[in-house]
Every structure is written in structure tokens, then in C-alpha cells.
Design a protein around this motif. Structure first.
Motif, PDB file in Angstrom:
ATOM      1  N   VAL A  73       0.848  -1.196   0.000  1.00 28.63           N
ATOM      2  CA  VAL A  73       0.000   0.000   0.000  1.00 28.63           C
ATOM      3  C   VAL A  73       0.883   1.245   0.000  1.00 28.63           C
ATOM      4  O   VAL A  73       1.704   1.435   0.901  1.00 28.63           O
ATOM      5  CB  VAL A  73      -0.937   0.013   1.220  1.00 28.63           C
ATOM      6  N   VAL A  74       0.715   2.069  -1.009  1.00 28.27           N
ATOM      7  CA  VAL A  74       1.479   3.312  -1.160  1.00 28.27           C
ATOM      8  C   VAL A  74       0.547   4.494  -0.928  1.00 28.27           C
ATOM      9  O   VAL A  74      -0.525   4.578  -1.546  1.00 28.27           O
ATOM     10  CB  VAL A  74       2.105   3.411  -2.564  1.00 28.27           C
ATOM     11  N   ALA A  75       0.935   5.391  -0.039  1.00 24.90           N
ATOM     12  CA  ALA A  75       0.214   6.650   0.150  1.00 24.90           C
ATOM     13  C   ALA A  75       0.996   7.759  -0.536  1.00 24.90           C
ATOM     14  O   ALA A  75       2.179   7.963  -0.241  1.00 24.90           O
ATOM     15  CB  ALA A  75       0.038   6.958   1.631  1.00 24.90           C
ATOM     16  N   SER A  76       0.367   8.458  -1.458  1.00 25.60           N
ATOM     17  CA  SER A  76       1.008   9.537  -2.202  1.00 25.60           C
ATOM     18  C   SER A  76       0.389  10.866  -1.786  1.00 25.60           C
ATOM     19  O   SER A  76      -0.830  11.042  -1.893  1.00 25.60           O
ATOM     20  CB  SER A  76       0.837   9.335  -3.707  1.00 25.60           C
ATOM     21  N   ILE A  77       1.225  11.767  -1.308  1.00 25.83           N
ATOM     22  CA  ILE A  77       0.777  13.096  -0.899  1.00 25.83           C
ATOM     23  C   ILE A  77       1.390  14.096  -1.870  1.00 25.83           C
ATOM     24  O   ILE A  77       2.615  14.224  -1.945  1.00 25.83           O
ATOM     25  CB  ILE A  77       1.192  13.403   0.549  1.00 25.83           C
ATOM     26  N   VAL A  78       0.549  14.778  -2.632  1.00 23.99           N
ATOM     27  CA  VAL A  78       1.040  15.617  -3.727  1.00 23.99           C
ATOM     28  C   VAL A  78       0.713  17.087  -3.467  1.00 23.99           C
ATOM     29  O   VAL A  78      -0.213  17.414  -2.733  1.00 23.99           O
ATOM     30  CB  VAL A  78       0.470  15.155  -5.079  1.00 23.99           C
ATOM     31  N   PRO A  79       1.468  17.996  -4.098  1.00 21.30           N
ATOM     32  CA  PRO A  79       1.318  19.427  -3.840  1.00 21.30           C
ATOM     33  C   PRO A  79       0.280  20.072  -4.740  1.00 21.30           C
ATOM     34  O   PRO A  79      -0.292  19.437  -5.626  1.00 21.30           O
ATOM     35  CB  PRO A  79       2.722  19.961  -4.159  1.00 21.30           C
ATOM     36  N   TRP A  80       0.100  21.366  -4.537  1.00 26.73           N
ATOM     37  CA  TRP A  80      -0.930  22.094  -5.258  1.00 26.73           C
ATOM     38  C   TRP A  80      -0.416  22.792  -6.507  1.00 26.73           C
ATOM     39  O   TRP A  80      -1.197  23.259  -7.329  1.00 26.73           O
ATOM     40  CB  TRP A  80      -1.580  23.146  -4.351  1.00 26.73           C
ATOM     41  N   PHE A  97       1.476  21.782  -9.219  1.00 31.63           N
ATOM     42  CA  PHE A  97       1.291  21.031 -10.463  1.00 31.63           C
ATOM     43  C   PHE A  97       0.409  19.826 -10.126  1.00 31.63           C
ATOM     44  O   PHE A  97       0.882  18.692 -10.082  1.00 31.63           O
ATOM     45  CB  PHE A  97       2.629  20.570 -11.037  1.00 31.63           C
ATOM     46  N   PRO A  98      -0.862  20.052  -9.860  1.00 25.54           N
ATOM     47  CA  PRO A  98      -1.694  19.020  -9.228  1.00 25.54           C
ATOM     48  C   PRO A  98      -1.718  17.683  -9.961  1.00 25.54           C
ATOM     49  O   PRO A  98      -1.388  16.645  -9.375  1.00 25.54           O
ATOM     50  CB  PRO A  98      -3.086  19.666  -9.194  1.00 25.54           C
ATOM     51  N   LEU A  99      -2.077  17.700 -11.237  1.00 26.90           N
ATOM     52  CA  LEU A  99      -2.222  16.415 -11.920  1.00 26.90           C
ATOM     53  C   LEU A  99      -0.881  15.861 -12.396  1.00 26.90           C
ATOM     54  O   LEU A  99      -0.685  14.648 -12.418  1.00 26.90           O
ATOM     55  CB  LEU A  99      -3.191  16.544 -13.094  1.00 26.90           C
ATOM     56  N   MET A 100       0.050  16.725 -12.751  1.00 26.37           N
ATOM     57  CA  MET A 100       1.343  16.232 -13.204  1.00 26.37           C
ATOM     58  C   MET A 100       2.089  15.547 -12.055  1.00 26.37           C
ATOM     59  O   MET A 100       2.674  14.469 -12.230  1.00 26.37           O
ATOM     60  CB  MET A 100       2.190  17.352 -13.791  1.00 26.37           C
ATOM     61  N   MET A 101       2.080  16.162 -10.867  1.00 23.94           N
ATOM     62  CA  MET A 101       2.727  15.525  -9.718  1.00 23.94           C
ATOM     63  C   MET A 101       2.014  14.233  -9.329  1.00 23.94           C
ATOM     64  O   MET A 101       2.649  13.259  -8.913  1.00 23.94           O
ATOM     65  CB  MET A 101       2.735  16.479  -8.521  1.00 23.94           C
ATOM     66  N   THR A 102       0.694  14.221  -9.493  1.00 25.79           N
ATOM     67  CA  THR A 102      -0.058  12.987  -9.244  1.00 25.79           C
ATOM     68  C   THR A 102       0.425  11.878 -10.171  1.00 25.79           C
ATOM     69  O   THR A 102       0.675  10.748  -9.738  1.00 25.79           O
ATOM     70  CB  THR A 102      -1.557  13.238  -9.443  1.00 25.79           C
ATOM     71  N   LYS A 119      -3.506  11.503  -1.640  1.00 30.68           N
ATOM     72  CA  LYS A 119      -3.985  12.638  -0.864  1.00 30.68           C
ATOM     73  C   LYS A 119      -3.597  13.912  -1.618  1.00 30.68           C
ATOM     74  O   LYS A 119      -2.466  14.384  -1.532  1.00 30.68           O
ATOM     75  CB  LYS A 119      -3.349  12.633   0.535  1.00 30.68           C
ATOM     76  N   PRO A 120      -4.532  14.485  -2.400  1.00 23.68           N
ATOM     77  CA  PRO A 120      -4.209  15.736  -3.097  1.00 23.68           C
ATOM     78  C   PRO A 120      -4.206  16.898  -2.118  1.00 23.68           C
ATOM     79  O   PRO A 120      -4.777  16.820  -1.027  1.00 23.68           O
ATOM     80  CB  PRO A 120      -5.351  15.868  -4.104  1.00 23.68           C
ATOM     81  N   SER A 121      -3.561  17.976  -2.522  1.00 25.03           N
ATOM     82  CA  SER A 121      -3.576  19.169  -1.688  1.00 25.03           C
ATOM     83  C   SER A 121      -4.993  19.701  -1.536  1.00 25.03           C
ATOM     84  O   SER A 121      -5.793  19.666  -2.489  1.00 25.03           O
ATOM     85  CB  SER A 121      -2.682  20.255  -2.293  1.00 25.03           C
ATOM     86  N   GLU A 122      -5.293  20.215  -0.357  1.00 25.08           N
ATOM     87  CA  GLU A 122      -6.603  20.829  -0.139  1.00 25.08           C
ATOM     88  C   GLU A 122      -6.777  22.094  -0.986  1.00 25.08           C
ATOM     89  O   GLU A 122      -7.891  22.603  -1.140  1.00 25.08           O
ATOM     90  CB  GLU A 122      -6.796  21.157   1.338  1.00 25.08           C
ATOM     91  N   LYS A 123      -5.663  22.599  -1.546  1.00 21.58           N
ATOM     92  CA  LYS A 123      -5.745  23.795  -2.383  1.00 21.58           C
ATOM     93  C   LYS A 123      -6.065  23.480  -3.842  1.00 21.58           C
ATOM     94  O   LYS A 123      -6.380  24.392  -4.611  1.00 21.58           O
ATOM     95  CB  LYS A 123      -4.431  24.575  -2.293  1.00 21.58           C
ATOM     96  N   CYS A 141       4.549   2.492   2.160  1.00 19.23           N
ATOM     97  CA  CYS A 141       5.413   3.487   1.522  1.00 19.23           C
ATOM     98  C   CYS A 141       4.693   4.813   1.479  1.00 19.23           C
ATOM     99  O   CYS A 141       3.488   4.871   1.222  1.00 19.23           O
ATOM    100  CB  CYS A 141       5.784   3.034   0.113  1.00 19.23           C
ATOM    101  N   LEU A 142       5.428   5.877   1.717  1.00 17.71           N
ATOM    102  CA  LEU A 142       4.890   7.229   1.679  1.00 17.71           C
ATOM    103  C   LEU A 142       5.699   8.018   0.658  1.00 17.71           C
ATOM    104  O   LEU A 142       6.918   8.168   0.797  1.00 17.71           O
ATOM    105  CB  LEU A 142       4.984   7.877   3.056  1.00 17.71           C
ATOM    106  N   ALA A 143       5.034   8.503  -0.368  1.00 23.39           N
ATOM    107  CA  ALA A 143       5.687   9.304  -1.400  1.00 23.39           C
ATOM    108  C   ALA A 143       5.145  10.727  -1.310  1.00 23.39           C
ATOM    109  O   ALA A 143       3.926  10.937  -1.367  1.00 23.39           O
ATOM    110  CB  ALA A 143       5.414   8.719  -2.783  1.00 23.39           C
ATOM    111  N   PHE A 144       6.031  11.692  -1.193  1.00 25.35           N
ATOM    112  CA  PHE A 144       5.607  13.062  -0.882  1.00 25.35           C
ATOM    113  C   PHE A 144       6.356  14.063  -1.742  1.00 25.35           C
ATOM    114  O   PHE A 144       7.571  13.950  -1.938  1.00 25.35           O
ATOM    115  CB  PHE A 144       5.876  13.357   0.593  1.00 25.35           C
TER     116      PHE A 144
END
Length: 509
Positions: A169-176, A178-183, A200-204, A248-251
């Protein structure tokens, strides 16, 4: 999409018409995606996502918390253990991911527009991001059935195999920013390797991730293999980082948050943590450059693209003093052509800052730069854009910056360029490396001997020579020092999302 809505928007009016169609009433999804179903947060909480260019509400989005994380992790584990994805053949995973890329291509205007509306970037920039996101998914889809295991060198009595297996199970936390590209950079290799992924996308900027979830279901990902939990870092993000069921946590995000996530991993199950964090990237310009106009254009774009909200932004411009005044003048002229405008206008180079907090942060740094004695050569104030009521800041250039000033050392994440001068190659390298960060660096010179010397001495995960950020999916992206330890893109990212297993066989003799 209605017949009156342009399917291939080109003009400002086209994008505005498409934006009017993207509403919750018309099917825009704002709920969490758990176990192949869109659901409200367990406690019913929501948060408001705004268009920073206008201040208008886009949607009330599900605000997930620890209970939602616990459910999603359980679902992801069940999906992984079922083997429907994790034990499927590389060719089967490839086919599904290629279908996903095709669906993203078919909906690229809608996805790009969601990112533009959600975080303020120009649609022209968002369309470039979409090309990168689609290319990333296709690259990893095509790679997964072309990577081989290993056979160890042994005697005839043994056989040693080295296998690669998905982590779980991988949890990916991405920034705001470049939302979809970083995803795509995170989920592409993780899914290709056979993992279950919780995003987990950014709340922004959560909207494009939720639209992507619909496309993953249409592409044929098995139930529970991909889930999306919108919400805040200190709630659902923290819960995922502390979960004993996440392997795994990818951030990608700030260095401060990255450090917190490493602590959470240590407090829980020692999950792998891959970080791509902040940057204060130096861009070195030597006097032997042939085309200073071209270099100046690239140097300006390196900091003003995406409103400066870029982890690898070339925010520190180091210029040899013999050409400094002439070169800075060319940068100022280039900056004048990169003013912000309505993000839905394809002619706009910059858009709005992502939210009020970031807007005020940038203005505070500009004020501090003036107070510290740097020379403000351009910009430095908020701008009013005709027809918009948003958070706009023009290209800002400070000259005479020293390595003791905050604007020269700290990541601002805005359209603020700090110009330093140097006299020698040794001084340039010292200034470039005098930073807590090491994400990217640029070097402009025609002297191949200098290029080879300096690139080897720069403490950076990537060095761009006579370009800025000209790269593709074939090369890894990541940093050193406090810019993190992970690598996105290329085959190397696939390695991060898999474990090595050694199989040693004793053979009959």
C-alpha cells in the motif's frame, strides 16, 4: 459535455465557456473516492476550494480525516492481497494504464481547466502539465514489461534469483502547484509496479485528482487499487503517514512537512519515505555565453513560470559581474513580457497566486527584501487585473542580493528573483552550493572544460546546462540535501516502488 460547450477550446472565450460547464450540478465530483465509490467524509466535514483568480467558490469538497484513512488503508490492503492487480502480469497492468492515458488524453482540456481554476495557473501552462502527466503514465505503462530480474553468479550447485515485487500500500501526498502532473509522477510508477495507491491531493487543488479517479475506474483498475482522500495534511495526511498499514509514503512538498513525515514513519512501522522537497535553485551565467538575449529569456522564465510556484524555480540568478548590468537589463525586459493575466486567457504567461496565505507570504518576503537592503529593480507589488478580483503579483527582480538576506536563502515560492554577482568560477560555485537545498541548478557557458568542472562540483540532484528544465520521462527528477531523497520519473522511480527479493535454490547434483 453539452453541444454548446467547446470540446477543443482555443480562445479566451472558449475556455470561459468550458469553465461555466464545470460545476457540481453538471457532474463535477467533490467527494472522496474510497473502494470505487464516491462518498462523503465519515464525519460529513467539507472544505471550500476557491478560484484564486476570482475569489469564487468552485466546490465544497469532502474533508477526510483519520477514520477515512483507516477505511481506505483497509480497502487498499484487501485489494493488494487479492492479487487482482498486484499479481497480474506486467502486460495486463500495461494495458490498463495505457487505457488510462488515452482517457486522460480524451479529457485533457477538462483536466487542465480544473487545475487552472483550482490553483490559478494559466490554462496554457496547465495544458503543458497535462502533456507531461499523460506522457508519464504512458512511459511507466510501457516500461513495466521491459524490466528484467537478475540471476546471480553462482556455482553449478545453486541458482540465485533477484526478483522485484510491489511494496503493498502506497500513500502519495502531492502538492498544489502542479496538481495532476505531480499525481502522475507518483501514481504512474507505483501502479505500474503493482501497488495499491491512496492519493492525498492538496486541499488547495483537489478537483483534478477526483476527476482522475473517475477515469481510473473507466480504464479498468480493479476495485480498491486506487483511492483519493481530499483533506488537510494535519488530519488525513498525518493519519496516512502514521498508519501501520501503509508500506510506503511518497511526498512532494515543503521541507518542513517532509521532515514531519519522516518522524511519523519512525513512530509507526518504518515505512519507506520518498521525499521531493523545497528548493532555492541557483542559475549560473558566465560571461562567455554567446546569446545573452536567449539566456535572459530562459532565466526569467525559470522563475516566473507558474507564478514562481515551482520547486525547481531558478530563484537565485548568479551572474558574472563583467556582464551583470547588461544581462540584468535583458532579464528585466523579458520579465516585462511575462506579466500575469486572466488564467483562462491563453495569452497570459502568469496567473494568480494559489491562495491568500501564499499571496501574503510573497508580499512579506518582498517587503523584507527591501528592508534588508536589496535593490528592487522590477515589480514588488500586488496587481489588479481587469475583469478579475484575484491574487496577482507581478514579476519581481531584486539585484544586489547577498547570501545573508532571507530573499537569497529561503524558498519564497513566488515570482521573486534574487540576483547575485560573482567574479570567479570558484566564487560562483561557492555561492551556488551555499544553501540548505539541492534540487536543481543551471549553468550557462560555452566553455566545455568549465561546464565539466562546475557540473561535477554543484551539489544538486540535477544540473541543466545551457537550458532550464529541458528534460523528459527518461531521466530521474529529485534532489539532495534538504531537497529530499526520492526520485520521480525514469526507471529509477519504478525501483522505489518495489522491493528486492532474493531466491536461493540448491540444485540436485
Amino acid at each position: 459535455m453539452t453541444h454548446s460547450t467547446p470540446s477543443n477550446p482555443v480562445t479566451h472565450a472558449d475556455w470561459q465557456a468550458l469553465a461555466e460547464h464545470l460545476t457540481v450540478e453538471a457532474g463535477l465530483e467533490a467527494r472522496a473516492y474510497i473502494d470505487d465509490t464516491f462518498v462523503d467524509a465519515a464525519d460529513g466535514a467539507t472544505f471550500t476550494t476557491l478560484n484564486p483568480a476570482t475569489g469564487e467558490t468552485l466546490a465544497e469538497v469532502a474533508s477526510c480525516d483519520a477514520a477515512d484513512a483507516e477505511t481506505a488503508v483497509s480497502v487498499a490492503r484487501r485489494a493488494f492481497e487479492s492479487g487482482a492487480w498486484s499479481r497480474s502480469s506486467p502486460g495486463e497492468r500495461k494495458a490498463v494504464l495505457l487505457r488510462l492515458a488515452d482517457l486522460m488524453e480524451a479529457h485533457k482540456h477538462e483536466l487542465a481547466l480544473l487545475d487552472s481554476l483550482d490553483m490559478g495557473k494559466p490554462v496554457s501552462s496547465a495544458m503543458g502539465d497535462m502533456a507531461g502527466a499523460i506522457g508519464c503514465i504512458r512511459h511507466h505503462a510501457e516500461s513495466i514489461d521491459k524490466l528484467y530480474g537478475e540471476i546471480a553468479p553462482t556455482g553449478e550447485e545453486s541458482l540465485g534469483l533477484v526478483l522485484r515485487e510491489p511494496l503493498g500500500v502506497v500513500a502519495s501526498i502531492v502538492p498544489w502547484n502542479f496538481p495532476l502532473m505531480m499525481t502522475a509522477w507518483k501514481i504512474g510508477p507505483a501502479l505500474a509496479a503493482g501497488n495499491s495507491v491512496i492519493l492525498k491531493p492538496s486541499e488547495k487543488s483537489p478537483l483534478s485528482a477526483l476527476r482522475l479517479a473517475q477515469l481510473t475506474r473507466e480504464a479498468g483498475l480493479p476495485r480498491g487499487v486506487f483511492q483519493v482522500l481530499p483533506g488537510f495534511g494535519h488530519t488525513v495526511g498525518k493519519a496516512l503517514a502514521l498508519s501501520m498499514g501503509v508500506d510506503c509514503l511518497a511526498f512532494t512538498g515543503s521541507t518542513g512537512v517532509g521532515k514531519q513525515l519522516m518522524q511519523y514513519a519512525g513512530q509507526s512501522n518504518l515505512k519507506k519515505v520518498f521525499l521531493e522537497c523545497g528548493g532555492k535553485s541557483p542559475n549560473l551565467v558566465f560571461a562567455d555565453c554567446k546569446d545573452l538575449d536567449r539566456v535572459a529569456e530562459h532565466a526569467a522564465a525559470a522563475i516566473f513560470h507558474n507564478q514562481g510556484e515551482v520547486c525547481i524555480a531558478g530563484s537565485r540568478l548568479l551572474v558574472e559581474n563583467s556582464i551583470r548590468e547588461r544581462f540584468v537589463g535583458k532579464v528585466l525586459a523579458a520579465a516585462e513580457r511575462m506579466q500575469p493575466g486572466d488564467p483562462l486567457d491563453p495569452a497570459s504567461f502568469m496567473g494568480a497566486m494559489v491562495d491568500q496565505t501564499q499571496y501574503q507570504r510573497v508580499l512579506d518576503y518582498i517587503r523584507q527584501g527591501v528592508e534588508e537592503g536589496a535593490t528592487l529593480r522590477a515589480g514588488g507589488q500586488a496587481l489588479d487585473i481587469e475583469g478579475a478580483k484575484g491574487l496577482f503579483i507581478g514579476p519581481t527582480v531584486f539585484d544586489g542580493v547577498t547570501d545573508t538576506m532571507a530573499i537569497g536563502r529561503e524558498e519564497i515560492f513566488g515570482p521573486v528573483l534574487a540576483v547575485f554577482g560573482f567574479d570567479t568560477e570558484e566564487e560562483a560555485v561557492r555561492l551556488a552550493n551555499d544553501s540548505d537545498y539541492g534540487l536543481a541548478a543551471g549553468l550557462w557557458s560555452q566553455d566545455i572544460d568549465r561546464i565539466m568542472r562546475v557540473t561535477r562540483r554543484l551539489r544538486s540532484g540535477q544540473v541543466f546546462v545551457n537550458n532550464w528544465a529541458d528534460m523528459d520521462q527518461t531521466v530521474p527528477f529529485g534532489g539532495v540535501k534538504q531537497s529530499g531523497n526520492g526520485r520521480d520519473k525514469s526507471h529509477h522511480s519504478l525501483e522505489e516502488y518495489s522491493d528486492l527479493k532474493t531466491v536461493w535454490m540448491t540444485l540436485a547434483t
